[in-house]
Design a protein around this motif. Structure first.
Motif, PDB file in Angstrom:
ATOM      1  N   ALA A  20      -7.899   4.269   3.399  1.00 55.31           N
ATOM      2  CA  ALA A  20      -7.195   4.579   4.658  1.00 55.31           C
ATOM      3  C   ALA A  20      -6.454   3.343   5.166  1.00 55.31           C
ATOM      4  CB  ALA A  20      -8.182   5.095   5.699  1.00 55.31           C
ATOM      5  N   ASP A  21      -7.061   2.175   5.040  1.00 52.56           N
ATOM      6  CA  ASP A  21      -6.396   0.931   5.439  1.00 52.56           C
ATOM      7  C   ASP A  21      -5.146   0.704   4.599  1.00 52.56           C
ATOM      8  OD1 ASP A  21      -8.443   0.353   7.284  1.00 52.56           O
ATOM      9  OD2 ASP A  21      -9.586  -0.771   5.784  1.00 52.56           O
ATOM     10  N   ARG A  23      -3.359   2.980   3.072  1.00 48.64           N
ATOM     11  CA  ARG A  23      -2.372   3.989   3.451  1.00 48.64           C
ATOM     12  C   ARG A  23      -1.637   3.567   4.722  1.00 48.64           C
ATOM     13  NH1 ARG A  23      -2.645   8.058   6.686  1.00 48.64           N
ATOM     14  NH2 ARG A  23      -4.897   8.063   6.880  1.00 48.64           N
ATOM     15  N   ARG A  24      -2.383   3.085   5.698  1.00 46.30           N
ATOM     16  CA  ARG A  24      -1.750   2.642   6.954  1.00 46.30           C
ATOM     17  C   ARG A  24      -0.869   1.411   6.736  1.00 46.30           C
ATOM     18  NH1 ARG A  24      -6.690   4.487   9.041  1.00 46.30           N
ATOM     19  NH2 ARG A  24      -7.708   2.482   8.738  1.00 46.30           N
ATOM     20  N   ALA A  25      -1.317   0.480   5.919  1.00 53.22           N
ATOM     21  CA  ALA A  25      -0.571  -0.767   5.688  1.00 53.22           C
ATOM     22  C   ALA A  25       0.721  -0.542   4.918  1.00 53.22           C
ATOM     23  CB  ALA A  25      -1.451  -1.777   4.959  1.00 53.22           C
ATOM     24  N   THR A  26       0.735   0.485   4.069  1.00 51.97           N
ATOM     25  CA  THR A  26       1.893   0.711   3.207  1.00 51.97           C
ATOM     26  C   THR A  26       2.752   1.895   3.634  1.00 51.97           C
ATOM     27  OG1 THR A  26       0.577   2.113   1.740  1.00 51.97           O
ATOM     28  CG2 THR A  26       0.731  -0.238   1.187  1.00 51.97           C
ATOM     29  N   GLY A  27       2.175   2.807   4.409  1.00 53.72           N
ATOM     30  CA  GLY A  27       2.907   4.004   4.807  1.00 53.72           C
ATOM     31  C   GLY A  27       2.986   5.053   3.713  1.00 53.72           C
ATOM     32  N   VAL A  28       2.155   4.930   2.685  1.00 54.79           N
ATOM     33  CA  VAL A  28       2.164   5.932   1.612  1.00 54.79           C
ATOM     34  C   VAL A  28       1.298   7.119   2.013  1.00 54.79           C
ATOM     35  CG1 VAL A  28       2.609   4.214  -0.184  1.00 54.79           C
ATOM     36  CG2 VAL A  28       0.268   4.911   0.289  1.00 54.79           C
ATOM     37  N   SER A  29       1.532   8.231   1.379  1.00 55.25           N
ATOM     38  CA  SER A  29       0.813   9.459   1.717  1.00 55.25           C
ATOM     39  C   SER A  29      -0.575   9.478   1.070  1.00 55.25           C
ATOM     40  CB  SER A  29       1.609  10.672   1.240  1.00 55.25           C
ATOM     41  OG  SER A  29       1.627  10.707  -0.172  1.00 55.25           O
TER      42      SER A  29
END
Length: 68
Positions: A20-21, A23-29
């Protein structure tokens, strides 16, 4: 040849990050994270975004292994 992202998961553990971290850091789905988890292909754009977020190089997050 097969792509392995085991290095990515080890690096994330070292940096105390979970998926989840990342995903948030990269903006990937979440679908992209699932692809990485399964060792499936993702675009180089995604890999570059991960490298930027983790301040690393491509060879720090992936490796190629020969099919047996």
């Amino acid at each position: 040849m097969k792509i392995s992202y085991n290095k990515l998961w080890h690096l994330m553990l070292d940096k105390k990050m979970n998926k989840a971290d990342l995903r948030r850091a990269t903006g990937v789905s979440t679908a992209t994270i699932a692809k990485l988890d399964k060792g499936e292909n993702v675009t180089t754009d995604i890999l570059v975004r991960i490298c930027k977020a983790l301040d690393c190089e491509l060879n720090d997050i992936m490796e190629l292994s020969r099919d047996k």
